[in-house]
Design an enzyme around this catalytic site. Structure first.
Site, PDB file in Angstrom:
ATOM      1  N   SER A  50     -52.234  16.985  52.689  1.00  0.00           N
ATOM      2  CA  SER A  50     -51.092  16.100  52.493  1.00  0.00           C
ATOM      3  C   SER A  50     -50.281  16.402  51.239  1.00  0.00           C
ATOM      4  CB  SER A  50     -51.566  14.643  52.450  1.00  0.00           C
ATOM      5  OG  SER A  50     -52.600  14.481  51.497  1.00  0.00           O
ATOM      6  N   HIS A 293     -49.694  10.408  45.773  1.00  0.00           N
ATOM      7  CA  HIS A 293     -49.198  11.655  46.344  1.00  0.00           C
ATOM      8  C   HIS A 293     -47.907  12.064  45.652  1.00  0.00           C
ATOM      9  CE1 HIS A 293     -52.085  11.403  49.605  1.00  0.00           C
ATOM     10  NE2 HIS A 293     -51.642  12.552  50.067  1.00  0.00           N
TER      11      HIS A 293
END
Length: 322
Positions: A50, A293
């Protein structure tokens, strides 16, 4: 085949618990100081998890939808900067991927991603791979550390906890060995196997292992409610990420591949930094990105780091590949 969430999606907590405790590169991809050199001759394949895919950064592209790839992630930016045509670029990264998902199909919440390595062939001339975080369970590690941080902060309010405690570190090392270090060591061999497979499939390709950007600051005291961690655990998790990146660098060197350091240029731009400079979002993102993230700024910074490496290899000649 397994269904998994990505690194940051694994750290999602209930809002009630979360709210209370919950050299430096410039941002533009084209701003690198190095002079452009000819791009690799032939296709570019991006592999990874990711942190490569860029979940929740608009807009989504590619199939399956469950991989949650952004068309503004670092592979897309690198391909655009190198002037590659659409047919010369394949991004097969997928949120939740481990090293095992590079050689086998990966089930997601919305579709199945074919084995990522199936995109690599003898005609491939550039490969980037960002993998390893899910192998060591970094997302679930952060989740557990945040829960420990909630309990720590509750105890602190009633004067029942030392200011330098690291409850998550204590749990991970309670058996006399560091459980996270053990997982990093075990992942090293799997990364080596992946790089060997890439080399067999694409012997003429330049191959780069892309490290993870800085997630947490150097001082635990500099990370407040954004992450909900005990100060000692901020330091512990930072050290574990550094160890993970060191392992990736060593695996790349041993395989004759390049290593792209995204940690140094993102230092000071972690999830606890101010919203207008950080590359990684905290548990409650302020910008479009998955929790813990890279945001769009972070993906641009990672793209810069990759481009510097590719262009430097183009000037001096890569030890493996053209």
């Amino acid at each position: 085949m397994r269904t998994r969430t990505s690194l940051g999606l694994a750290v999602t907590l209930s809002c009630a618990a979360l709210v209370t405790v919950v050299g430096v590169a410039r941002d533009g991809v084209g701003d690198t100081a190095t002079s452009p050199t000819p791009p690799p001759r032939g296709p570019y394949v991006a592999l990874g998890d990711s942190y490569t895919a860029g979940p929740k950064i608009p807009g989504r592209h590619g199939k399956p939808a469950g991989c949650d790839r952004s068309d503004r992630n670092y592979p897309a930016l690198v391909a655009a900067e190198l002037g590659l045509e659409r047919a010369e670029f394949r991004d097969v990264s997928c949120s939740g991927a481990t090293t095992g998902d590079l050689s086998a199909a990966q089930d997601t919440d919305d579709g199945t991603n074919p084995a990522q390595l199936s995109a690599v062939s003898a005609s491939t001339r550039l490969v980037t791979v960002g993998i390893g975080g899910n192998d060591i369970g970094f997302g679930s590690l952060i989740t557990g550390c945040v829960k420990a941080g909630v309990r720590y902060q509750l105890k602190s309010r009633i004067g029942d906890s030392a200011p330098d405690r690291a409850p998550c570190r204590e749990r991970q090392t309670s058996g006399g060995t560091d459980a996270v270090e053990t997982k990093i060591e075990a992942t090293s061999g799997r990364v080596a196997d992946v790089l060997g497979d890439i080399r067999r499939r694409a012997p003429e390709a330049r191959v780069y292992v892309v490290g993870y950007p800085t997630i947490l600051p150097a001082r635990g005291a500099d990370c407040g409610p954004e992450m909900g961690l005990a100060p000692g655990d901020v330091t512990y998790l930072r050290q574990k990420e550094q160890q993970l990146n060191t392992m990736l660098r060593e695996a790349a060197t041993d395989a004759g591949a390049g290593y792209v350091d995204t940690y140094a240029p993102s230092d000071g731009r972690d999830a606890c930094a101010k919203a207008d400079v950080r590359w990684v979002e905290p548990l409650i993102p302020a910008a479009p990105a998955a929790p813990v993230h890279p945001n769009e700024r972070g993906e641009r910074g990672m793209a810069q780091a990759v481009l510097r490496a590719v262009r430097a290899a183009g000037r001096r000649g890569s030890p493996r590949g053209p």
